[in-house]
Design a protein around this motif. Structure first.
Motif, PDB file in Angstrom:
ATOM      1  N   GLY A 177       0.676  -1.195  -0.118  1.00  0.00           N
ATOM      2  CA  GLY A 177      -0.022   0.040  -0.111  1.00  0.00           C
ATOM      3  C   GLY A 177       0.712   1.288   0.085  1.00  0.00           C
ATOM      4  O   GLY A 177       0.379   2.576  -0.307  1.00  0.00           O
ATOM      5  N   ASP A 178       2.007   1.023   0.240  1.00  0.00           N
ATOM      6  CA  ASP A 178       2.936   2.349   0.399  1.00  0.00           C
ATOM      7  C   ASP A 178       3.233   2.585  -1.159  1.00  0.00           C
ATOM      8  O   ASP A 178       2.942   2.026  -2.174  1.00  0.00           O
ATOM      9  CB  ASP A 178       4.260   1.932   0.755  1.00  0.00           C
ATOM     10  N   VAL A 179       3.214   4.187  -1.384  1.00  0.00           N
ATOM     11  CA  VAL A 179       3.593   4.806  -2.675  1.00  0.00           C
ATOM     12  C   VAL A 179       4.958   4.945  -2.830  1.00  0.00           C
ATOM     13  O   VAL A 179       5.596   5.898  -2.032  1.00  0.00           O
ATOM     14  CB  VAL A 179       2.605   6.012  -2.875  1.00  0.00           C
ATOM     15  N   ILE A 180       5.436   4.242  -3.703  1.00  0.00           N
ATOM     16  CA  ILE A 180       7.030   4.396  -3.861  1.00  0.00           C
ATOM     17  C   ILE A 180       7.240   5.423  -5.133  1.00  0.00           C
ATOM     18  O   ILE A 180       6.658   5.479  -6.082  1.00  0.00           O
ATOM     19  CB  ILE A 180       7.679   3.107  -4.355  1.00  0.00           C
ATOM     20  N   VAL A 181       8.180   6.252  -4.835  1.00  0.00           N
ATOM     21  CA  VAL A 181       8.642   7.317  -5.834  1.00  0.00           C
ATOM     22  C   VAL A 181       9.866   6.913  -6.331  1.00  0.00           C
ATOM     23  O   VAL A 181      10.601   7.042  -5.672  1.00  0.00           O
ATOM     24  CB  VAL A 181       8.652   8.801  -4.973  1.00  0.00           C
ATOM     25  N   LEU A 182       9.590   6.825  -7.705  1.00  0.00           N
ATOM     26  CA  LEU A 182      10.994   6.288  -8.435  1.00  0.00           C
ATOM     27  C   LEU A 182      11.729   7.401  -8.989  1.00  0.00           C
ATOM     28  O   LEU A 182      10.933   8.526  -9.733  1.00  0.00           O
ATOM     29  CB  LEU A 182      10.633   5.254  -9.269  1.00  0.00           C
ATOM     30  N   ALA A 183      13.155   7.276  -9.234  1.00  0.00           N
ATOM     31  CA  ALA A 183      13.852   8.311  -9.999  1.00  0.00           C
ATOM     32  C   ALA A 183      15.041   7.555 -10.570  1.00  0.00           C
ATOM     33  O   ALA A 183      15.402   6.440 -10.282  1.00  0.00           O
ATOM     34  CB  ALA A 183      14.134   9.532  -9.141  1.00  0.00           C
ATOM     35  N   GLU A 184      15.507   8.048 -11.365  1.00  0.00           N
ATOM     36  CA  GLU A 184      16.860   7.610 -12.017  1.00  0.00           C
ATOM     37  C   GLU A 184      17.899   7.303 -11.127  1.00  0.00           C
ATOM     38  O   GLU A 184      18.153   7.907  -9.951  1.00  0.00           O
ATOM     39  CB  GLU A 184      17.562   8.544 -12.824  1.00  0.00           C
ATOM     40  N   GLY A 185      18.359   6.086 -11.048  1.00  0.00           N
ATOM     41  CA  GLY A 185      19.399   5.397 -10.046  1.00  0.00           C
ATOM     42  C   GLY A 185      18.859   4.805  -8.892  1.00  0.00           C
ATOM     43  O   GLY A 185      19.549   4.187  -8.137  1.00  0.00           O
ATOM     44  N   ASP A 186      17.395   4.816  -8.498  1.00  0.00           N
ATOM     45  CA  ASP A 186      16.837   3.930  -7.529  1.00  0.00           C
ATOM     46  C   ASP A 186      16.752   2.551  -7.530  1.00  0.00           C
ATOM     47  O   ASP A 186      16.467   2.053  -8.795  1.00  0.00           O
ATOM     48  CB  ASP A 186      15.467   4.493  -7.313  1.00  0.00           C
ATOM     49  N   SER A 187      17.185   1.945  -6.424  1.00  0.00           N
ATOM     50  CA  SER A 187      16.736   0.395  -6.619  1.00  0.00           C
ATOM     51  C   SER A 187      15.182   0.224  -6.521  1.00  0.00           C
ATOM     52  O   SER A 187      14.854   0.987  -5.253  1.00  0.00           O
ATOM     53  CB  SER A 187      17.546  -0.318  -5.592  1.00  0.00           C
ATOM     54  N   VAL A 188      14.705  -0.714  -7.052  1.00  0.00           N
ATOM     55  CA  VAL A 188      13.125  -0.993  -6.599  1.00  0.00           C
ATOM     56  C   VAL A 188      13.171  -1.884  -5.274  1.00  0.00           C
ATOM     57  O   VAL A 188      13.858  -2.943  -5.592  1.00  0.00           O
ATOM     58  CB  VAL A 188      12.416  -1.470  -7.915  1.00  0.00           C
ATOM     59  N   SER A 189      12.394  -1.620  -4.461  1.00  0.00           N
ATOM     60  CA  SER A 189      12.492  -2.494  -3.173  1.00  0.00           C
ATOM     61  C   SER A 189      11.360  -3.192  -3.065  1.00  0.00           C
ATOM     62  O   SER A 189      11.223  -4.129  -2.182  1.00  0.00           O
ATOM     63  CB  SER A 189      12.626  -1.292  -2.004  1.00  0.00           C
ATOM     64  N   ALA A 190      10.467  -3.357  -3.988  1.00  0.00           N
ATOM     65  CA  ALA A 190       9.165  -3.967  -3.666  1.00  0.00           C
ATOM     66  C   ALA A 190       8.570  -4.170  -5.200  1.00  0.00           C
ATOM     67  O   ALA A 190       8.714  -3.553  -5.895  1.00  0.00           O
ATOM     68  CB  ALA A 190       8.401  -3.629  -2.617  1.00  0.00           C
ATOM     69  N   ASP A 191       7.617  -5.064  -5.079  1.00  0.00           N
ATOM     70  CA  ASP A 191       6.737  -5.098  -6.332  1.00  0.00           C
ATOM     71  C   ASP A 191       5.458  -4.104  -6.197  1.00  0.00           C
ATOM     72  O   ASP A 191       5.053  -3.959  -5.241  1.00  0.00           O
ATOM     73  CB  ASP A 191       6.244  -6.500  -6.189  1.00  0.00           C
ATOM     74  N   GLY A 192       5.202  -3.771  -7.206  1.00  0.00           N
ATOM     75  CA  GLY A 192       4.231  -2.784  -7.349  1.00  0.00           C
ATOM     76  C   GLY A 192       3.441  -2.349  -8.673  1.00  0.00           C
ATOM     77  O   GLY A 192       3.990  -2.646  -9.743  1.00  0.00           O
ATOM     78  N   ARG A 193       2.441  -1.793  -8.474  1.00  0.00           N
ATOM     79  CA  ARG A 193       1.593  -1.249  -9.875  1.00  0.00           C
ATOM     80  C   ARG A 193       1.802   0.159  -9.998  1.00  0.00           C
ATOM     81  O   ARG A 193       1.471   1.185  -9.189  1.00  0.00           O
ATOM     82  CB  ARG A 193       0.121  -1.653  -9.454  1.00  0.00           C
ATOM     83  N   LEU A 194       2.325   0.615 -11.149  1.00  0.00           N
ATOM     84  CA  LEU A 194       2.624   2.149 -11.678  1.00  0.00           C
ATOM     85  C   LEU A 194       1.271   2.587 -11.746  1.00  0.00           C
ATOM     86  O   LEU A 194       0.353   2.092 -12.215  1.00  0.00           O
ATOM     87  CB  LEU A 194       3.475   1.985 -13.041  1.00  0.00           C
ATOM     88  N   PHE A 195       1.237   4.000 -11.499  1.00  0.00           N
ATOM     89  CA  PHE A 195       0.287   4.604 -11.851  1.00  0.00           C
ATOM     90  C   PHE A 195       0.659   6.030 -12.502  1.00  0.00           C
ATOM     91  O   PHE A 195      -0.424   6.752 -12.776  1.00  0.00           O
ATOM     92  CB  PHE A 195      -0.733   5.196 -10.584  1.00  0.00           C
ATOM     93  N   ALA A 247       4.451   4.261  -7.856  1.00  0.00           N
ATOM     94  CA  ALA A 247       3.689   2.898  -7.970  1.00  0.00           C
ATOM     95  C   ALA A 247       3.252   2.625  -6.490  1.00  0.00           C
ATOM     96  O   ALA A 247       3.867   2.950  -5.517  1.00  0.00           O
ATOM     97  CB  ALA A 247       4.871   2.011  -8.271  1.00  0.00           C
ATOM     98  N   ILE A 248       2.174   1.718  -6.441  1.00  0.00           N
ATOM     99  CA  ILE A 248       1.519   1.396  -5.278  1.00  0.00           C
ATOM    100  C   ILE A 248       2.119  -0.121  -4.996  1.00  0.00           C
ATOM    101  O   ILE A 248       2.169  -0.913  -5.961  1.00  0.00           O
ATOM    102  CB  ILE A 248       0.107   1.327  -5.346  1.00  0.00           C
TER     103      ILE A 248
END
Length: 988
Positions: A177-195, A247-248
């Motif tokens: 349920g967390d909203v992950i804020v992604l930017a260049e260089g980030d490691s993706v830390s969980a599975d999520g649905r982009l919005f 992403a959620i």
């Protein structure tokens, strides 16, 4: 859970995973609209979870971590201390001692003194083995705790939306349920649905094997697709290579795709460091040498005297065991690990977080430090000071991030009579603020920035001048994000007061952005951009750059429509929707109107100049690599002492022109400043410097810096501005992003390596002294009175239990104390060592053999002085007989050897410098020496321990003899150092 071989040992589905699956139900997020996914997870995508709700979910769903191997029980770790060939040898000695005791008991007549009530030798050996195991266990536990503390300091972090604000949290705290804020260089830390997504590309090779980064879009998939084709999903363990997005979170920990592929996980054993490998090599050499010596001695005894009784055989075997015990320092590996761990902890306290202990070895050898400019050599407090437009130039007052200041003419006068210039400045700053991903907040009375400091500096300048008044009606609808290759950023904003008409706002490197401009705004009018205008603008860039300003250009373009699909050149789908505008920069970034440019100053860190000078004294070359203008780079580099005044910078284009490898290597061997370089140039520079035999430290922050950082011998990631991908690639993280911290870490690395050599010199010379004592004591037994005429069998000068006690007493505490010895004055006044140099070189072996021989000589002289028929004295056999004399002589030799090693600890602190320089600077060493003296007194004067260790109380005169003879080790060392210093002076 996963065992040591990577086999799954956990239940198929844990309670946490079942709870997550129940939360989502049968919803497939890739086939469901993002709004429905948010509803299912009970979260507002624009606000995110509250802190209280996130905490509740963390307790319910567990931390966002993959299951790991279960911790090794403490009892297993303790038993592992006995898994060593030396321990097996000592256990064999215990068995032999027990057998000898039984034989002696069986052959002793009733009432005779020959049989001991208990097998003291065997008991003492077992007790010392247990004590050694306890010390080793404690030392390893401390080292593990240090490594764990470092792991916590370098724990990966993720940007999430909580209570409507973007915050950074530990990745382990991300919840469904967390909203992950992604930017260049980030490691993706969980599975999520982009919005939302803008030019978002993610490298998924670690999960799907796809070598090319995958483009991501938030569109709902029409049908179920394979993992690699789910363009609207993000997956744990992948990394963002371009763009931005939100992403959620739909799954964390073991409920991610990586978590479900349990057989991909495996526990890896820690690889031995080069230093540890060399220590193993040294131990093997010592062991082999001792075995050879023991074999020679036993063969000689067998030929010259023969083994006439079972006791002769047992005595001979005990001799071999004594030699082995004397040769190998039992606690060496544990001491080495603890010293490295303590050093790494000290570095962490000074903002240099070394991720692996063995990196310390490389740090002390660094010969080149390649550093970015912004934030590392400078303060990273970007401030817009100049704004240049077609009508003139203004200065913005105030420094730092507090929006306090105003605009004045370049000469300091008022702008009351220059309305056109003022309007152009406001338009320039507004464009830079709209085409911006940064933010400025006031938290607890302090201004804090979010995002890139350069972008935030534009926001600060706009607030100082009120530039956004009249531009509040613009809201972003799409963007073409900045990348290091494009060197520009554009956004499309909707004007709510003009019927929603769209306008492009862009910012970027002036020379790059200017090539996309065909018009210029002057005095409220827009006219064609002439070649003269271009030359004037480029000349201004040169001037500002020579004054150490970083320049950014701003431009705009009204699109004249409220519908993006109607813009010429923009592609739309059948429904007339534009979903990939970030990939259509050629249609958006064209025919732009030039506003002006800003000059941003980032003053050099005041402490860096001293650090650069210190690096140069240490034979370390400082190299600046930046994307800034060559004149800016050269000015800052000369101010910091990296190059001389008037020195030049080499640009990325000039590097590309050097197609011949030899020419490229020649350039990198001479040039220390590189400007306008792309990330791939950094990698080429690192590889070129390494080909020249350098040990290279390279700093980096962006995702494209990761290859260069990983290739460098010492990859250094920025702790504040660095991306997660770069931090994972690096061997060291700078918590303060400061160049001076790198130099301080190199200094600390040298100190640690010096201290390792100190205690190695001490330990090995002490153990070699024990070997020589036993060897020469047996070979020369008849001359020294150790073996009386007419007797048979082998009489060892020192018992195995005494040798074990010496090692226990003098190995651990003094060696550990030497491992934290203060740095010497010359630590940064000598050239870097080469990684090919042996830790124990020929010079140190000379020290070791020399001190070992002296130690053996004084020990055997002390024993000789208390024996009848000796070489130096001829003391008559007293009423107690030869056996009593032998006990007294052994006590003398035992005590002399202990004190000789303590004097050796003082002498071993330097190869050539006198031990009396800084004699009392290491309080820990003197504490260890005091503790060793007290324990030796206990062994000599406690009756029970007299029987266990074969000792007897000594007289006052005997103590004078002991200390006097032992002190000769220090005297002999000082004499050798005097000769070495004289030879060095004659060379100079």
């Amino acid at each position: 859970m996963v065992d040591q071989k990577g086999q799954s040992t956990a239940p198929a589905v844990s309670e946490e995973v079942r709870a997550q699956q129940a939360l989502m139900g049968d919803v497939d997020p890739s086939l469901t609209d993002a709004a429905e996914v948010a509803k299912a997870l009970n979260v507002d995508p624009n606000v995110g979870l509250s802190e209280a709700e996130a905490k509740r979910r963390l307790e319910k769903f567990g931390p966002n971590e993959l299951a790991s191997a279960p911790p090794v029980p403490k009892w297993k770790k303790f038993l592992a201390q006995f898994q060593d060939p030396l321990v097996y040898l000592l256990l064999a000695a215990t068995v032999i001692s027990v057998i000898a005791w039984f034989i002696e008991r069986g052959h002793a007549a009733p009432g005779a003194e020959g049989g001991e009530a208990l097998p003291f030798d065997a008991i003492v050996i077992v007790l010392i083995l247990i004590v050694n195991a306890v010390l080793g266990y404690i030392q390893e536990a401390k080292a593990e705790a240090a490594v764990e503390a470092l792991a916590q300091m370098t724990a990966p972090q993720t940007s999430v939306l909580r209570d409507g604000k973007v915050v950074r949290i530990n990745t382990a705290e991300v919840v469904p349920g967390d909203v992950i804020v992604l930017a260049e260089g980030d490691s993706v830390s969980a599975d999520g649905r982009l919005f939302t997504a803008a030019s978002l590309r993610i490298a998924e090779a670690s999960l799907t094997g796809e070598s090319v980064p995958v483009g991501k879009k938030p569109d709902t998939l029409p049908e179920a697709k394979a993992l690699g084709d789910r363009a609207n999903m993000i997956f744990n363990g992948t990394s963002v290579t371009q763009g931005t997005g939100r992403a959620i979170v739909t799954g964390t920990g073991m409920n991610t795709q990586v978590g479900k592929i349990a057989d991909l996980l495996s526990a890896t054993e820690d690889e031995q460091t080069p230093l540890q490998k060399e220590m193993d090599y040294v131990s093997k050499i010592l062991g082999l040498a001792v075995c050879i010596i023991a074999a020679i001695v036993l063969a000689a005894l067998a030929l010259l005297e023969g083994f006439h009784t079972t006791q002769d055989i047992i005595d001979s075997l005990l001799l071999a065991v004594s030699l082995a015990v004397a040769a190998v320092p039992e606690g060496l590996a544990a001491i080495l690990t603890v010293v490295l761990a303590l050093g790494v902890q000290r570095m962490a306290m000074h903002n240099a977080i070394v991720k692996k202990l063995h990196s310390v070895e490389t740090l002390g050898s660094a010969s080149v430090i390649c550093s970015d400019k912004t934030g590392t050599l400078t303060r990273n407090e970007m401030t817009v000071e100049r704004v240049v437009t077609p009508s003139g130039e203004v200065q913005i007052t105030g420094t730092g991030y507090a929006p306090e200041g105003k605009m004045v003419a370049a000469d300091g006068s008022s702008l009351a009579d220059a309305p056109a210039l003022r309007a152009e400045v406001i338009a320039t700053l507004a464009a830079g603020t709209l085409a911006n991903d940064g933010d400025l907040r006031k938290e607890n009375g302090k201004w804090e920035i979010v995002g890139d400091p350069t972008e935030v500096s534009l926001i600060v300048a706009a607030r100082k001048t009120g530039a956004m008044k009249g531009y509040e009606q613009f809201s972003r609808v799409a963007e073409v994000p900045f990348t290091s290759e494009r060197k520009r950023m554009s956004i499309i904003a909707k004007d709510s007061t003009e019927g929603g008409k769209l306008t492009v706002f862009a910012k970027g490197a002036p020379d790059v952005l200017l090539s996309f401009c065909s018009r210029i705004a002057v005095g409220g009018q827009v006219r064609p951009l002439t070649e003269g205008d271009r030359q004037t603008i480029l000349a201004t860039v040169e001037r500002l750059s020579s004054e150490a300003y970083r320049t950014l250009g701003q431009a705009y373009r009204p699109l004249g429509t409220a519908n993006l699909s109607e813009v010429p050149g923009v592609r739309a789908n059948a429904a007339g929707q534009v979903t990939d505008i970030a990939d259509q920069s050629e249609a958006i970034e064209t025919d732009l109107i030039w506003n002006g440019m800003v000059g941003i100053i980032d003053p050099p860190r005041t402490e860096v100049r001293d650090s650069v000078a210190e690096a140069h004294r240490a034979g370390i070359r400082a190299v600046m690599i930046t994307g800034d203008h060559p004149l800016t780079a050269a000015r800052i580099a000369s101010d910091l002492g990296i190059i001389d005044k008037g020195g030049k910078a080499l640009t990325g284009d000039q590097l590309d022109a050097l197609t011949d490898q030899a020419a490229f290597d020649k350039a990198t061997s001479e040039v220390s400043v590189y400007a306008r370089v792309a990330p791939e140039h950094k990698l080429k520079i690192v590889e070129s410097l390494q080909r020249q035999g350098n040990i290279v430290a390279m700093t980096g922050d962006g995702v494209n810096d990761a290859p260069a950082v990983k290739t460098a011998d010492i990859g250094v990631a920025m702790g504040i501005t660095g991306t997660e991908v770069t931090k994972q690639s690096a061997k060291m993280i700078l918590a303060d992003d400061n160049f001076s911290t790198i130099v301080a870490a190199v200094r600390e690395g040298r100190v640690i390596f010096d201290n390792i050599r100190k205690f190695l010199r001490y330990l090995l010379s002490s153990n070699v002294g024990e070997v020589f004592t036993v060897f020469f004591g047996v070979v020369l037994a008849g001359f020294l009175g150790i073996t009386q005429p007419g007797t048979q069998g082998v009489t060892v000068p020192l018992l195995a239990t005494q040798l074990l006690w010496i090692n226990l007493l003098t190995d651990a505490a003094p060696a550990l104390a030497m491992g934290v010895d203060p740095q010497t004055e010359d630590v940064m006044n000598r050239r870097p060592r080469k990684v090919t140099d042996r830790v124990i070189d020929a010079s140190m072996w000379g020290d070791i053999i020399y001190i070992g021989v002296i130690m053996a000589i004084v020990t055997l002289i002390g024993m000789d002085m208390h024996l009848a028929g000796g070489l130096f004295t001829d003391r008559s056999v007293d009423a107690l007989g030869h056996d009593a004399q032998m006990v007294e002589a052994r006590t003398m030799g035992f005590t002399i050897l202990v004190f000789a090693q303590l004097f050796n600890a003082i002498a071993s602190r330097s190869h050539a410098q006198s031990a009396f320089v800084g004699l009392f600077s290491n309080k820990w060493l003197w504490g260890a020496i005091g503790l060793s003296i007290v324990l030796q007194l206990v062994v000599i004067y406690v009756p029970f321990l007299n029987s266990a260790f074969g000792t007897t109380p000594l007289s006052a005169l005997a103590w004078v003899e002991c200390i006097g003879l032992a002190a000769f080790v220090l005297v002999a060392s000082e004499l050798r150092k005097c000769v070495l210093r004289a030879m060095e002076r004659s060379k100079r």
